[in-house]
Design an enzyme around this catalytic site. Structure first.
Site, PDB file in Angstrom:
ATOM      1  N   CYS A  17      -1.029   8.076   7.279  1.00 28.95           N
ATOM      2  CA  CYS A  17      -2.369   7.826   6.744  1.00 28.95           C
ATOM      3  C   CYS A  17      -3.314   7.439   7.882  1.00 28.95           C
ATOM      4  O   CYS A  17      -2.907   6.799   8.859  1.00 28.95           O
ATOM      5  CB  CYS A  17      -2.316   6.701   5.716  1.00 28.95           C
ATOM      6  SG  CYS A  17      -1.451   7.159   4.194  1.00 28.95           S
ATOM      7  N   CYS A  74       7.814   4.075   5.578  1.00 30.51           N
ATOM      8  CA  CYS A  74       6.848   3.911   4.494  1.00 30.51           C
ATOM      9  C   CYS A  74       7.509   3.434   3.219  1.00 30.51           C
ATOM     10  O   CYS A  74       6.836   2.978   2.303  1.00 30.51           O
ATOM     11  CB  CYS A  74       6.115   5.230   4.241  1.00 30.51           C
ATOM     12  SG  CYS A  74       7.207   6.588   3.791  1.00 30.51           S
ATOM     13  N   CYS A 116      -3.635   3.732   9.254  1.00 28.41           N
ATOM     14  CA  CYS A 116      -2.431   3.126   9.835  1.00 28.41           C
ATOM     15  C   CYS A 116      -1.796   3.994  10.916  1.00 28.41           C
ATOM     16  O   CYS A 116      -0.623   3.799  11.267  1.00 28.41           O
ATOM     17  CB  CYS A 116      -1.410   2.831   8.733  1.00 28.41           C
ATOM     18  SG  CYS A 116      -2.008   1.681   7.476  1.00 28.41           S
ATOM     19  N   CYS A 141       0.838  -1.204   0.000  1.00 30.25           N
ATOM     20  CA  CYS A 141       0.000   0.000   0.000  1.00 30.25           C
ATOM     21  C   CYS A 141       0.872   1.254   0.000  1.00 30.25           C
ATOM     22  O   CYS A 141       0.628   2.190  -0.771  1.00 30.25           O
ATOM     23  CB  CYS A 141      -0.930  -0.020   1.205  1.00 30.25           C
ATOM     24  SG  CYS A 141      -2.132   1.336   1.203  1.00 30.25           S
ATOM     25  N   CYS A 142       1.879   1.291   0.852  1.00 30.20           N
ATOM     26  CA  CYS A 142       2.791   2.438   0.892  1.00 30.20           C
ATOM     27  C   CYS A 142       3.525   2.604  -0.435  1.00 30.20           C
ATOM     28  O   CYS A 142       3.728   3.722  -0.920  1.00 30.20           O
ATOM     29  CB  CYS A 142       3.802   2.273   2.020  1.00 30.20           C
ATOM     30  SG  CYS A 142       3.130   2.481   3.682  1.00 30.20           S
TER      31      CYS A 142
END
Length: 257
Positions: free
Chosen positions: A215, A241, A218, A129-130
Site C-alpha cells: 500500500c 500483512c 506503508c 489496517c492490514c
C-alpha cells in the site's frame, strides 16, 4: 481427494486436516525435483477449487505468466485495499489483459467506511489496517476455495526458509485448505531472469526503487544495499500483512520477507 467446504465437526475436521497433510506430503515428495510449471499442473489437477492470490506487485508477473500457461481461467484474486498505488491498479488491468487472464476477481473490504472513516488507521495500528483491508476480505474470498497459490519463496525470510511446494493452512475460523508455493525454491535472480527472458512487463515502480510494493502509505523506496523489503512498514518490526496462517495463527516475524 475432494475438498469439502461445509462446516465440519471437530473429529471430521481433524480427519480432513490429516488427509490434506498426507496429500501435501505426497505431492512434495513426487515433485521434489520438478519445476514451477509441474507444481502448478499438479495443483490444478489435484485441487479442483483452486485460486491464485496476487498483489500484482514487483515480482507477481512471473507467477501470473506461469499460471496463464497452465490454466487461463484459473481464478485470480486481487485485493484492492483502496490504498494501493495508482500504478498498481493500472498495472493490474494491463497485465491481466496482456496475459489473457479470464477470471480476475477484484476484492475490497465492505466496512472500511465504518472502521476507518478518515483513512488514518494505518498511522495508529498497521496490523489492524492490514487485517481490515487485506486479511478479512481475502479470507472471505477464499471460503469458496480449497486451496490457493502464492508467490512466496524461501529466500525471502527466515520465516519462509523451510517453505515447500505444498503446505496445509489451518485458519482459526475457516476450514483447513492447501497452500501452493510453486516458486518456493526460486532465488531472486531466477525471478529476474524469467521476467527478462520472457519479456514480461515490470511494475512501473520497480524502476523507481520499489523492489517490494504494498500500500502507498506503508511502502517507501529502498536504497542500494538495503533488503528488498526494507521499504515495507519501514522503522517497524512488522514484515507480514497477516494473510498467511501457520497452525491457525497469523504469521508475525521479525525477519524480512
Amino acid at each position: 481427494m475432494p475438498l469439502d467446504h461445509s462446516d465440519p465437526a471437530p473429529a471430521e475436521d481433524a480427519e480432513r486436516v490429516a488427509g490434506l497433510r498426507a496429500m501435501a506430503a505426497r505431492l512434495n515428495a513426487e515433485l521434489r525435483h520438478h519445476g514451477a510449471v509441474d507444481v502448478l499442473r499438479a495443483a490444478v489437477r489435484e485441487i479442483p477449487d483452486l485460486a491464485l492470490v496476487s498483489s500484482f506487485g514487483a515480482e507477481s508477473v512471473a507467477l501470473l505468466h506461469l499460471a496463464s500457461m497452465v490454466k487461463k481461467d484459473l481464478p485470480v484474486i486481487f485485493i484492492d485495499t483502496e490504498m494501493l498505488f495508482a500504478e498498481t491498479l493500472v498495472y493490474q488491468q494491463d497485465l491481466s489483459e496482456r496475459l489473457g487472464l479470464r477470471d480476475v476477481r477484484i476484492i475490497r473490504a465492505e466496512d472500511i467506511a465504518e472502521k476507518d472513516p478518515d483513512g488514518t488507521l494505518h498511522q495508529r495500528d498497521t496490523d489492524a489496517c492490514c487485517f481490515l483491508r487485506k486479511t478479512v476480505p481475502l479470507n472471505h474470498a477464499l471460503e469458496a476455495f480449497g486451496g490457493w497459490i502464492t508467490g512466496r519463496k524461501r529466500f525471502q525470510s527466515g520465516s519462509r526458509a523451510q517453505l515447500d511446494f505444498f503446505e496445509v493452512e489451518t485458519p482459526a475460523d475457516a476450514p483447513a485448505r492447501l497452500k501452493v508455493n510453486p516458486l518456493a525454491f526460486w532465488e531472486a535472480w531466477d525471478v529476474a531472469d524469467y521476467i527478462t527472458e520472457n519479456r514480461l512487463p515490470r511494475h512501473p515502480l520497480v524502476a523507481k526503487g520499489y523492489p517490494s510494493i504494498g500500500c502507498a502509505p506503508c511502502t517507501t523506496p529502498v536504497a542500494e544495499g538495503e533488503d528488498p523489503r526494507a521499504g515495507r512498514w519501514r522503522e517497524t518490526d512488522k514484515d507480514e500483512c497477516g494473510i498467511h496462517f501457520v497452525d491457525g495463527k497469523l504469521v508475525r516475524t521479525g525477519a524480512s520477507t
